[in-house]
Motif scaffolding. Sequence first.
Motif, PDB file in Angstrom:
ATOM      1  N   GLU A 174      -5.545   7.517   3.704  1.00  0.00           N
ATOM      2  CA  GLU A 174      -6.314   6.358   2.986  1.00  0.00           C
ATOM      3  C   GLU A 174      -6.313   6.275   1.361  1.00  0.00           C
ATOM      4  N   THR A 181     -13.764  12.231   0.126  1.00  0.00           N
ATOM      5  CA  THR A 181     -12.589  11.469   0.700  1.00  0.00           C
ATOM      6  C   THR A 181     -11.547  12.539   0.882  1.00  0.00           C
ATOM      7  N   ASP A 195      -6.974  -1.933   4.513  1.00  0.00           N
ATOM      8  CA  ASP A 195      -6.398  -0.847   4.471  1.00  0.00           C
ATOM      9  C   ASP A 195      -7.320   0.339   4.333  1.00  0.00           C
ATOM     10  N   PHE A 196      -8.546   0.111   3.782  1.00  0.00           N
ATOM     11  CA  PHE A 196      -9.441   1.044   3.105  1.00  0.00           C
ATOM     12  C   PHE A 196     -10.845   1.097   3.820  1.00  0.00           C
ATOM     13  N   PHE A 233      -4.649   4.429  -1.708  1.00  0.00           N
ATOM     14  CA  PHE A 233      -5.314   3.737  -2.576  1.00  0.00           C
ATOM     15  C   PHE A 233      -4.821   3.956  -3.892  1.00  0.00           C
ATOM     16  N   ILE A 263     -10.559  -2.504  -2.447  1.00  0.00           N
ATOM     17  CA  ILE A 263     -11.169  -1.969  -1.411  1.00  0.00           C
ATOM     18  C   ILE A 263     -12.056  -3.211  -0.572  1.00  0.00           C
ATOM     19  N   CYS A 312       0.807  -1.138  -0.031  1.00  0.00           N
ATOM     20  CA  CYS A 312      -0.157  -0.101  -0.124  1.00  0.00           C
ATOM     21  C   CYS A 312       0.777   1.312  -0.013  1.00  0.00           C
ATOM     22  N   LEU A 327     -13.095   4.053   2.726  1.00  0.00           N
ATOM     23  CA  LEU A 327     -13.421   3.955   1.217  1.00  0.00           C
ATOM     24  C   LEU A 327     -14.601   3.151   1.312  1.00  0.00           C
ATOM     25  N   ARG A 352      -8.792   9.888   6.136  1.00  0.00           N
ATOM     26  CA  ARG A 352      -9.162   9.676   4.808  1.00  0.00           C
ATOM     27  C   ARG A 352      -8.119  10.078   3.600  1.00  0.00           C
TER      28      ARG A 352
END
Length: 259
Positions: free
Chosen positions: A135, A250, A224-225, A139, A219, A70, A228, A132
Amino acid sequence: MHDPELQNLLSLARSGDEQAREQLIRTYRSYIVEVAAGYCGRQLEWENDDELSISLLAFSEAIDTYNPSCGKEFRNYARMVIKNRLIDYFRKEARHRHLPLEGPSQDSEEVPQWEAKMAWEQYREDQLAQERAEEMACFEQVLQFFGFSLGELERSCPKHRDTRDTLVRVARFLASREDLATYVNRYKQLPLKELSQATGVSRKVLKHGRQYILAVFLIVSRNDFSHLRSLFSLSLETLPGTGKDVLKQTTGLKGGDPR
Protein backbone atom coordinates in the motif's frame (compact mmCIF):
# COMPACT_ATOMS: atom_id res chain seq x y z
CA MET A 1 -7.11 -10.96 -20.46
CA HIS A 2 -5.38 -8.02 -22.14
CA ASP A 3 -5.22 -4.77 -20.19
CA PRO A 4 -7.45 -2.71 -22.57
CA GLU A 5 -10.10 -5.44 -22.45
CA LEU A 6 -9.82 -5.62 -18.65
CA GLN A 7 -10.10 -1.85 -18.25
CA ASN A 8 -13.13 -1.80 -20.53
CA LEU A 9 -14.87 -4.54 -18.54
CA LEU A 10 -14.05 -2.81 -15.25
CA SER A 11 -15.47 0.46 -16.56
CA LEU A 12 -18.64 -1.25 -17.79
CA ALA A 13 -19.09 -3.13 -14.51
CA ARG A 14 -18.68 0.06 -12.45
CA SER A 15 -21.32 1.75 -14.61
CA GLY A 16 -23.85 -0.98 -13.79
CA ASP A 17 -23.30 -3.56 -16.54
CA GLU A 18 -23.96 -6.83 -14.71
CA GLN A 19 -22.87 -8.97 -17.67
CA ALA A 20 -19.44 -7.34 -17.57
CA ARG A 21 -19.23 -7.95 -13.81
CA GLU A 22 -20.21 -11.60 -14.26
CA GLN A 23 -17.60 -12.01 -17.00
CA LEU A 24 -14.92 -10.64 -14.69
CA ILE A 25 -16.01 -12.97 -11.91
CA ARG A 26 -15.95 -15.97 -14.25
CA THR A 27 -12.51 -15.02 -15.54
CA TYR A 28 -11.07 -14.59 -12.05
CA ARG A 29 -13.03 -17.31 -10.26
CA SER A 30 -10.05 -19.65 -9.93
CA TYR A 31 -7.86 -16.73 -8.83
CA ILE A 32 -10.35 -15.87 -6.08
CA VAL A 33 -10.15 -19.46 -4.84
CA GLU A 34 -6.35 -19.41 -5.04
CA VAL A 35 -6.04 -16.22 -2.99
CA ALA A 36 -8.60 -17.26 -0.37
CA ALA A 37 -7.20 -20.77 0.02
CA GLY A 38 -3.65 -19.43 0.24
CA TYR A 39 -4.61 -17.04 3.01
CA CYS A 40 -6.68 -19.63 4.90
CA GLY A 41 -4.01 -22.28 4.51
CA ARG A 42 -6.39 -25.01 3.35
CA GLN A 43 -8.52 -26.12 0.42
CA LEU A 44 -11.87 -24.38 0.10
CA GLU A 45 -15.12 -25.41 -1.59
CA TRP A 46 -17.79 -23.05 -2.85
CA GLU A 47 -20.57 -25.18 -1.38
CA ASN A 48 -19.17 -25.39 2.15
CA ASP A 49 -16.87 -22.47 2.99
CA ASP A 50 -18.02 -18.98 3.93
CA GLU A 51 -14.53 -17.69 3.19
CA LEU A 52 -15.17 -18.06 -0.55
CA SER A 53 -18.46 -16.15 -0.37
CA ILE A 54 -16.67 -13.36 1.48
CA SER A 55 -13.85 -13.42 -1.07
CA LEU A 56 -16.34 -13.19 -3.94
CA LEU A 57 -17.99 -10.15 -2.38
CA ALA A 58 -14.53 -8.64 -1.83
CA PHE A 59 -13.66 -9.21 -5.48
CA SER A 60 -16.83 -7.41 -6.51
CA GLU A 61 -15.82 -4.57 -4.17
CA ALA A 62 -12.41 -4.48 -5.85
CA ILE A 63 -14.11 -4.03 -9.23
CA ASP A 64 -15.96 -0.99 -7.88
CA THR A 65 -13.00 0.63 -6.12
CA TYR A 66 -10.01 -0.16 -8.36
CA ASN A 67 -8.12 2.90 -9.58
CA PRO A 68 -5.47 2.28 -12.28
CA SER A 69 -3.65 5.48 -11.32
CA CYS A 70 -2.36 3.84 -8.13
CA GLY A 71 0.07 1.84 -10.25
CA LYS A 72 -1.07 -1.53 -8.88
CA GLU A 73 -2.27 -4.26 -11.24
CA PHE A 74 -5.92 -5.20 -10.80
CA ARG A 75 -5.04 -8.77 -9.75
CA ASN A 76 -2.81 -7.49 -6.96
CA TYR A 77 -5.36 -4.93 -5.85
CA ALA A 78 -8.12 -7.57 -5.80
CA ARG A 79 -5.86 -9.83 -3.72
CA MET A 80 -5.34 -7.03 -1.18
CA VAL A 81 -9.09 -6.37 -0.89
CA ILE A 82 -9.88 -10.08 -0.53
CA LYS A 83 -7.29 -10.51 2.22
CA ASN A 84 -8.53 -7.40 4.06
CA ARG A 85 -12.09 -8.71 4.05
CA LEU A 86 -10.98 -12.15 5.24
CA ILE A 87 -9.05 -10.49 8.06
CA ASP A 88 -12.22 -8.62 9.08
CA TYR A 89 -14.14 -11.90 8.97
CA PHE A 90 -11.64 -13.78 11.13
CA ARG A 91 -11.58 -10.95 13.66
CA LYS A 92 -15.35 -11.08 13.98
CA GLU A 93 -15.25 -14.85 14.30
CA ALA A 94 -12.61 -14.61 17.03
CA ARG A 95 -14.96 -12.55 19.18
CA HIS A 96 -17.42 -15.44 19.27
CA ARG A 97 -15.04 -18.33 19.44
CA HIS A 98 -12.35 -18.88 22.07
CA LEU A 99 -9.80 -21.63 21.44
CA PRO A 100 -8.77 -23.62 24.54
CA LEU A 101 -5.12 -23.21 25.50
CA GLU A 102 -4.56 -26.70 26.80
CA GLY A 103 -2.61 -29.10 24.57
CA PRO A 104 -3.81 -32.50 23.35
CA SER A 105 -3.46 -35.75 25.20
CA GLN A 106 -0.14 -37.57 25.11
CA ASP A 107 -1.50 -40.08 22.60
CA SER A 108 -2.56 -37.36 20.17
CA GLU A 109 -0.32 -36.36 17.28
CA GLU A 110 -2.25 -33.18 16.58
CA VAL A 111 -0.56 -29.78 16.93
CA PRO A 112 -1.69 -28.12 20.19
CA GLN A 113 -4.42 -25.58 19.49
CA TRP A 114 -2.59 -22.82 21.32
CA GLU A 115 0.46 -23.43 19.11
CA ALA A 116 -1.65 -23.47 15.95
CA LYS A 117 -3.31 -20.25 17.01
CA MET A 118 0.05 -18.54 17.58
CA ALA A 119 1.30 -19.70 14.17
CA TRP A 120 -1.87 -18.45 12.51
CA GLU A 121 -1.60 -15.07 14.22
CA GLN A 122 2.03 -14.75 13.09
CA TYR A 123 1.05 -15.63 9.54
CA ARG A 124 -1.66 -12.97 9.55
CA GLU A 125 0.75 -10.38 10.93
CA ASP A 126 3.25 -11.20 8.18
CA GLN A 127 0.52 -10.83 5.57
CA LEU A 128 -0.56 -7.49 7.03
CA ALA A 129 3.02 -6.23 6.95
CA GLN A 130 3.28 -7.19 3.29
CA GLU A 131 -0.03 -5.49 2.46
CA ARG A 132 1.06 -2.31 4.27
CA ALA A 133 4.32 -2.27 2.32
CA GLU A 134 2.43 -2.75 -0.96
CA GLU A 135 0.00 0.00 0.00
CA MET A 136 2.83 2.40 0.81
CA ALA A 137 4.49 1.63 -2.54
CA CYS A 138 1.20 2.41 -4.26
CA PHE A 139 0.89 5.63 -2.25
CA GLU A 140 4.39 6.69 -3.32
CA GLN A 141 3.48 6.12 -6.97
CA VAL A 142 0.31 8.20 -6.66
CA LEU A 143 2.25 11.02 -5.00
CA GLN A 144 4.58 11.04 -8.01
CA PHE A 145 1.57 11.64 -10.27
CA PHE A 146 0.96 14.76 -8.20
CA GLY A 147 4.51 15.97 -8.64
CA PHE A 148 6.25 15.18 -5.36
CA SER A 149 7.82 12.30 -3.48
CA LEU A 150 7.32 10.74 -0.07
CA GLY A 151 10.63 12.25 1.04
CA GLU A 152 9.48 15.73 -0.02
CA LEU A 153 6.20 15.20 1.83
CA GLU A 154 8.11 14.19 4.92
CA ARG A 155 10.30 17.28 4.82
CA SER A 156 7.33 19.61 4.23
CA CYS A 157 5.28 18.17 7.09
CA PRO A 158 4.11 21.03 9.37
CA LYS A 159 5.94 21.11 12.68
CA HIS A 160 3.00 22.44 14.72
CA ARG A 161 -0.05 20.38 15.64
CA ASP A 162 -2.47 23.27 15.08
CA THR A 163 -1.21 23.75 11.54
CA ARG A 164 -1.52 20.04 10.79
CA ASP A 165 -5.08 20.00 12.16
CA THR A 166 -5.99 22.96 9.96
CA LEU A 167 -4.58 21.32 6.84
CA VAL A 168 -6.32 18.04 7.63
CA ARG A 169 -9.67 19.84 7.91
CA VAL A 170 -9.00 21.47 4.55
CA ALA A 171 -8.15 18.10 2.98
CA ARG A 172 -11.29 16.47 4.38
CA PHE A 173 -13.41 19.37 3.10
CA LEU A 174 -11.75 18.99 -0.30
CA ALA A 175 -12.60 15.29 -0.38
CA SER A 176 -16.23 16.01 0.56
CA ARG A 177 -16.77 18.33 -2.40
CA GLU A 178 -17.12 16.32 -5.61
CA ASP A 179 -16.47 19.33 -7.86
CA LEU A 180 -13.28 20.29 -6.04
CA ALA A 181 -12.09 16.68 -5.79
CA THR A 182 -12.60 16.26 -9.53
CA TYR A 183 -10.52 19.39 -10.15
CA VAL A 184 -7.69 18.08 -7.98
CA ASN A 185 -7.63 14.65 -9.62
CA ARG A 186 -7.70 16.18 -13.11
CA TYR A 187 -5.18 18.98 -12.73
CA LYS A 188 -3.09 17.65 -9.80
CA GLN A 189 -3.37 21.09 -8.18
CA LEU A 190 -5.34 22.72 -5.35
CA PRO A 191 -8.17 25.12 -6.22
CA LEU A 192 -6.61 27.74 -3.94
CA LYS A 193 -9.17 30.49 -4.44
CA GLU A 194 -12.19 28.27 -3.82
CA LEU A 195 -10.57 26.52 -0.86
CA SER A 196 -9.58 29.77 0.79
CA GLN A 197 -13.06 31.24 0.39
CA ALA A 198 -14.79 28.09 1.64
CA THR A 199 -12.51 27.31 4.60
CA GLY A 200 -11.26 30.74 5.66
CA VAL A 201 -7.67 29.54 5.45
CA SER A 202 -5.34 31.98 3.70
CA ARG A 203 -3.96 31.16 0.28
CA LYS A 204 -0.45 31.52 1.69
CA VAL A 205 -1.07 28.76 4.26
CA LEU A 206 -2.77 26.56 1.65
CA LYS A 207 0.07 27.02 -0.83
CA HIS A 208 2.71 26.32 1.80
CA GLY A 209 0.84 23.20 2.94
CA ARG A 210 -0.03 22.00 -0.58
CA GLN A 211 1.81 18.68 -0.42
CA TYR A 212 0.43 17.81 3.00
CA ILE A 213 -3.14 18.67 1.95
CA LEU A 214 -2.87 16.61 -1.22
CA ALA A 215 -1.44 13.62 0.65
CA VAL A 216 -4.25 13.63 3.22
CA PHE A 217 -6.81 14.18 0.45
CA LEU A 218 -5.55 11.07 -1.35
CA ILE A 219 -5.67 8.95 1.79
CA VAL A 220 -9.17 10.15 2.69
CA SER A 221 -10.73 10.02 -0.77
CA ARG A 222 -9.47 6.67 -2.04
CA ASN A 223 -10.28 3.14 -0.96
CA ASP A 224 -6.74 1.97 -1.78
CA PHE A 225 -5.23 3.24 1.47
CA SER A 226 -7.17 1.60 4.32
CA HIS A 227 -4.02 0.83 6.32
CA LEU A 228 -2.76 4.40 5.98
CA ARG A 229 -6.11 5.76 7.17
CA SER A 230 -5.82 3.58 10.24
CA LEU A 231 -2.21 4.56 10.94
CA PHE A 232 -2.88 8.23 10.44
CA SER A 233 -5.96 8.16 12.74
CA LEU A 234 -8.06 10.25 10.42
CA SER A 235 -11.24 9.25 12.22
CA LEU A 236 -10.03 11.49 15.04
CA GLU A 237 -9.77 14.44 12.64
CA THR A 238 -6.01 14.64 13.22
CA LEU A 239 -3.01 13.44 11.31
CA PRO A 240 0.36 12.74 12.94
CA GLY A 241 3.49 13.83 11.14
CA THR A 242 4.48 11.78 8.12
CA GLY A 243 7.99 11.28 9.43
CA LYS A 244 10.12 8.32 10.38
CA ASP A 245 7.80 6.78 12.97
CA VAL A 246 4.84 6.37 10.62
CA LEU A 247 7.10 5.26 7.80
CA LYS A 248 8.64 2.61 10.05
CA GLN A 249 5.20 1.34 11.11
CA THR A 250 4.10 1.11 7.50
CA THR A 251 7.13 -0.32 5.73
CA GLY A 252 9.68 -1.24 8.38
CA LEU A 253 12.10 1.14 6.69
CA LYS A 254 13.68 4.38 7.89
CA GLY A 255 12.63 7.58 6.24
CA GLY A 256 14.82 10.55 5.50
CA ASP A 257 15.58 13.04 8.25
CA PRO A 258 12.92 15.79 8.43
CA ARG A 259 14.27 19.25 7.83
